[in-house]
Design a protein around this motif. Structure first.
Motif, PDB file in Angstrom:
ATOM      1  N   GLU A 185      -4.478  -8.696  -5.492  1.00  0.00           N
ATOM      2  CA  GLU A 185      -4.447  -7.762  -4.365  1.00  0.00           C
ATOM      3  C   GLU A 185      -3.750  -6.461  -4.749  1.00  0.00           C
ATOM      4  O   GLU A 185      -4.192  -5.367  -4.371  1.00  0.00           O
ATOM      5  CB  GLU A 185      -3.741  -8.416  -3.171  1.00  0.00           C
ATOM      6  CG  GLU A 185      -3.552  -7.518  -1.954  1.00  0.00           C
ATOM      7  CD  GLU A 185      -4.875  -7.003  -1.362  1.00  0.00           C
ATOM      8  OE1 GLU A 185      -5.945  -7.517  -1.735  1.00  0.00           O
ATOM      9  OE2 GLU A 185      -4.820  -6.064  -0.538  1.00  0.00           O
ATOM     10  N   THR A 186      -2.658  -6.553  -5.512  1.00  0.00           N
ATOM     11  CA  THR A 186      -2.008  -5.330  -5.986  1.00  0.00           C
ATOM     12  C   THR A 186      -2.966  -4.519  -6.855  1.00  0.00           C
ATOM     13  O   THR A 186      -3.069  -3.291  -6.718  1.00  0.00           O
ATOM     14  CB  THR A 186      -0.730  -5.675  -6.781  1.00  0.00           C
ATOM     15  OG1 THR A 186       0.273  -6.102  -5.864  1.00  0.00           O
ATOM     16  CG2 THR A 186      -0.213  -4.467  -7.559  1.00  0.00           C
ATOM     17  N   ASP A 217       0.852   4.284  -2.835  1.00  0.00           N
ATOM     18  CA  ASP A 217       0.689   5.707  -2.510  1.00  0.00           C
ATOM     19  C   ASP A 217       1.855   6.532  -3.057  1.00  0.00           C
ATOM     20  O   ASP A 217       1.664   7.670  -3.505  1.00  0.00           O
ATOM     21  CB  ASP A 217       0.576   5.881  -0.996  1.00  0.00           C
ATOM     22  CG  ASP A 217      -0.677   5.225  -0.426  1.00  0.00           C
ATOM     23  OD1 ASP A 217      -1.625   4.983  -1.208  1.00  0.00           O
ATOM     24  OD2 ASP A 217      -0.704   4.949   0.793  1.00  0.00           O
ATOM     25  N   ARG A 268      -6.434   0.249  -7.912  1.00  0.00           N
ATOM     26  CA  ARG A 268      -7.743   0.808  -8.259  1.00  0.00           C
ATOM     27  C   ARG A 268      -8.252   1.696  -7.126  1.00  0.00           C
ATOM     28  O   ARG A 268      -8.745   2.813  -7.363  1.00  0.00           O
ATOM     29  CB  ARG A 268      -8.710  -0.331  -8.550  1.00  0.00           C
ATOM     30  CG  ARG A 268     -10.188   0.015  -8.582  1.00  0.00           C
ATOM     31  CD  ARG A 268     -10.575   1.051  -9.630  1.00  0.00           C
ATOM     32  NE  ARG A 268     -10.130   0.717 -10.962  1.00  0.00           N
ATOM     33  CZ  ARG A 268     -10.707  -0.197 -11.752  1.00  0.00           C
ATOM     34  NH1 ARG A 268     -11.754  -0.862 -11.327  1.00  0.00           N
ATOM     35  NH2 ARG A 268     -10.256  -0.421 -12.954  1.00  0.00           N
ATOM     36  N   ALA A 269      -8.127   1.226  -5.888  1.00  0.00           N
ATOM     37  CA  ALA A 269      -8.636   1.981  -4.748  1.00  0.00           C
ATOM     38  C   ALA A 269      -7.895   3.296  -4.565  1.00  0.00           C
ATOM     39  O   ALA A 269      -8.455   4.274  -4.055  1.00  0.00           O
ATOM     40  CB  ALA A 269      -8.526   1.132  -3.477  1.00  0.00           C
ATOM     41  N   ALA A 270      -6.627   3.351  -5.009  1.00  0.00           N
ATOM     42  CA  ALA A 270      -5.827   4.566  -4.843  1.00  0.00           C
ATOM     43  C   ALA A 270      -6.076   5.578  -5.959  1.00  0.00           C
ATOM     44  O   ALA A 270      -5.547   6.683  -5.919  1.00  0.00           O
ATOM     45  CB  ALA A 270      -4.344   4.206  -4.797  1.00  0.00           C
ATOM     46  N   GLY A 271      -6.848   5.198  -6.956  1.00  0.00           N
ATOM     47  CA  GLY A 271      -7.203   6.146  -8.001  1.00  0.00           C
ATOM     48  C   GLY A 271      -6.400   6.048  -9.278  1.00  0.00           C
ATOM     49  O   GLY A 271      -6.650   6.802 -10.222  1.00  0.00           O
ATOM     50  N   GLN A 286       0.836  -1.206   0.000  1.00  0.00           N
ATOM     51  CA  GLN A 286       0.000   0.000   0.000  1.00  0.00           C
ATOM     52  C   GLN A 286       0.870   1.255   0.000  1.00  0.00           C
ATOM     53  O   GLN A 286       0.558   2.247  -0.683  1.00  0.00           O
ATOM     54  CB  GLN A 286      -0.924  -0.009   1.226  1.00  0.00           C
ATOM     55  CG  GLN A 286      -1.899   1.147   1.260  1.00  0.00           C
ATOM     56  CD  GLN A 286      -2.856   1.133   0.070  1.00  0.00           C
ATOM     57  OE1 GLN A 286      -3.593   0.178  -0.123  1.00  0.00           O
ATOM     58  NE2 GLN A 286      -2.844   2.194  -0.733  1.00  0.00           N
ATOM     59  N   ARG A 294      -6.178  -4.496  -6.771  1.00  0.00           N
ATOM     60  CA  ARG A 294      -7.228  -3.920  -5.928  1.00  0.00           C
ATOM     61  C   ARG A 294      -6.744  -2.622  -5.283  1.00  0.00           C
ATOM     62  O   ARG A 294      -7.462  -1.614  -5.261  1.00  0.00           O
ATOM     63  CB  ARG A 294      -7.640  -4.922  -4.838  1.00  0.00           C
ATOM     64  CG  ARG A 294      -8.827  -4.484  -4.006  1.00  0.00           C
ATOM     65  CD  ARG A 294      -8.947  -5.300  -2.722  1.00  0.00           C
ATOM     66  NE  ARG A 294      -7.797  -5.132  -1.826  1.00  0.00           N
ATOM     67  CZ  ARG A 294      -7.579  -4.058  -1.073  1.00  0.00           C
ATOM     68  NH1 ARG A 294      -8.435  -3.045  -1.103  1.00  0.00           N
ATOM     69  NH2 ARG A 294      -6.515  -3.978  -0.284  1.00  0.00           N
ATOM     70  N   MET A 295      -5.504  -2.632  -4.774  1.00  0.00           N
ATOM     71  CA  MET A 295      -4.966  -1.435  -4.127  1.00  0.00           C
ATOM     72  C   MET A 295      -4.765  -0.309  -5.144  1.00  0.00           C
ATOM     73  O   MET A 295      -5.001   0.870  -4.841  1.00  0.00           O
ATOM     74  CB  MET A 295      -3.642  -1.772  -3.434  1.00  0.00           C
ATOM     75  CG  MET A 295      -3.791  -2.636  -2.198  1.00  0.00           C
ATOM     76  SD  MET A 295      -2.241  -2.783  -1.258  1.00  0.00           S
ATOM     77  CE  MET A 295      -1.239  -3.771  -2.378  1.00  0.00           C
TER      78      MET A 295
END
Length: 338
Positions: A196-197, A161, A202-205, A157, A199-200
């Motif tokens: 999982e990578t 970021d 996508r969630a971070a934009g 994560q 998913r992160m």
């Protein structure tokens, strides 16, 4: 006597479901498309092209890629000549920052809107992330505002970021093949770790770029499984590669995917992913040749990598740009959404 059930024509169903409704085919329907006889391939490609024009538009996205760190990867992806576990002729090498800036400038000069920085690693360490950060700054200082994507393996994560803070707009991390086939391709990490990578990311934009390679011993059913698993991820882009049996890899003796099979895959993936950028990537020259590449571009593909790939030579970039001009396909302008 009971009448035999009427055979449902999958392309007829796709015309209403995908072309008119924008709803991708199911796994069973994709498998039906992959089983179409050769004499129906032109009909499939014509429908796939109509779907692409209806839901994506006429423009084609052009991308160049460069390898920041080549070879010596600790993973055992059986298709990859950059794995340090196989006796391939590829050796570990790093590209310096001036070389990265030159590559980005050359990519932008082709009219491409995206430049992807790639590294052969399980995941980035501090040194690699520092190189990426310095490289992106140098590209911007050079006056190049091309969109920058990265492909650096599996991320934490914190690393996700960091890439967002650097201005990376899209992250490539291929699932490579169907979940059921993945353990036959890679044993040093799992399909779920890759997921999982993504998913992160996508969630971070960041935009998600996720595709794979056709021709690694998967069955037709597993190709259909893969297409639908990709669709469930809702990626912004799917790069479609065809296996190049590189010397020194476990797949060096695998046969090249035959042209008709490759075209069925192109059409089927477009019908499974009607709104997604579908990009021709590695192996298309070997599998399809010039004529097949044109058929693919007129069969649902709406993006292309120009120039060389990571360890394999592609066609000269100008040849692909000439092909797009001959096909009257406009290249997407920088900053303009598809």
């Amino acid at each position: 006597m009971t009448a035999a059930p009427e055979q449902v024509d999958v392309l007829g169903v796709a015309r209403e479901q995908v072309l008119e409704g924008g709803v991708g085919l199911s796994e069973e329907q994709v498998l039906d498309v992959l089983r179409l006889p050769d004499d129906r391939i032109p009909e499939l490609l014509e429908l796939a092209h109509q779907v692409r024009m209806r839901w994506c538009g006429p423009e084609v996205e052009v991308e160049g890629i460069v390898s920041l760190k080549t070879g010596g990867c600790p993973e055992d992806c059986h298709f990859c000549s950059q794995s340090g576990q196989f006796p391939s002729p590829v050796r570990s090498a790093w590209l310096d920052i001036p070389g990265l800036v030159r590559a980005a400038r050359q990519t932008a000069d082709t009219g491409a809107t995206e430049f992807c920085i790639v590294a052969a690693v399980r995941g980035p360490d501090k040194r690699l992330l520092s190189q990426v950060r310095d490289g992106i700054k140098a590209i911007r200082d050079d006056g190049n505002d091309i969109q920058i994507a990265c492909s650096l393996g599996m991320l934490t994560q914190e690393q996700v970021d960091e890439l967002v803070a650097m201005g990376v707009h899209r992250y490539n991390h291929n699932l490579e093949t169907a979940r059921s086939h993945f353990p036959n391709v890679v044993t040093t990490h799992s399909w779920e770790e890759r997921w999982e990578t993504l998913r992160m990311v996508r969630a971070a934009g960041m935009e998600v770029c996720c595709g794979g390679i056709i021709g690694m011993g998967e069955t037709l059913a597993q190709r259909a499984e893969f297409a639908v698993q990709l669709a469930s991820l809702e990626p912004d882009e799917v790069p479609l590669n065809f296996l190049i049996p590189n010397p020194g890899t476990p797949y060096e003796d695998y046969p090249v995917v035959e042209g008709p099979d490759a075209l069925r895959v192109v059409g089927a993936f477009r019908l499974a992913l009607p709104r997604t950028i579908l990009r021709f990537a590695g192996g298309r020259e070997v599998t399809l040749g010039d004529l097949g590449a044109k058929q693919g571009m007129l069969g649902g593909v709406n993006a292309i990598i120009v120039g060389n790939y990571l360890t394999n030579l592609g066609r000269p970039a100008q040849d692909d740009l000439d092909m797009l001009r001959d096909l009257s396909m406009p290249i997407k302008e920088l900053g303009k959404a598809l």
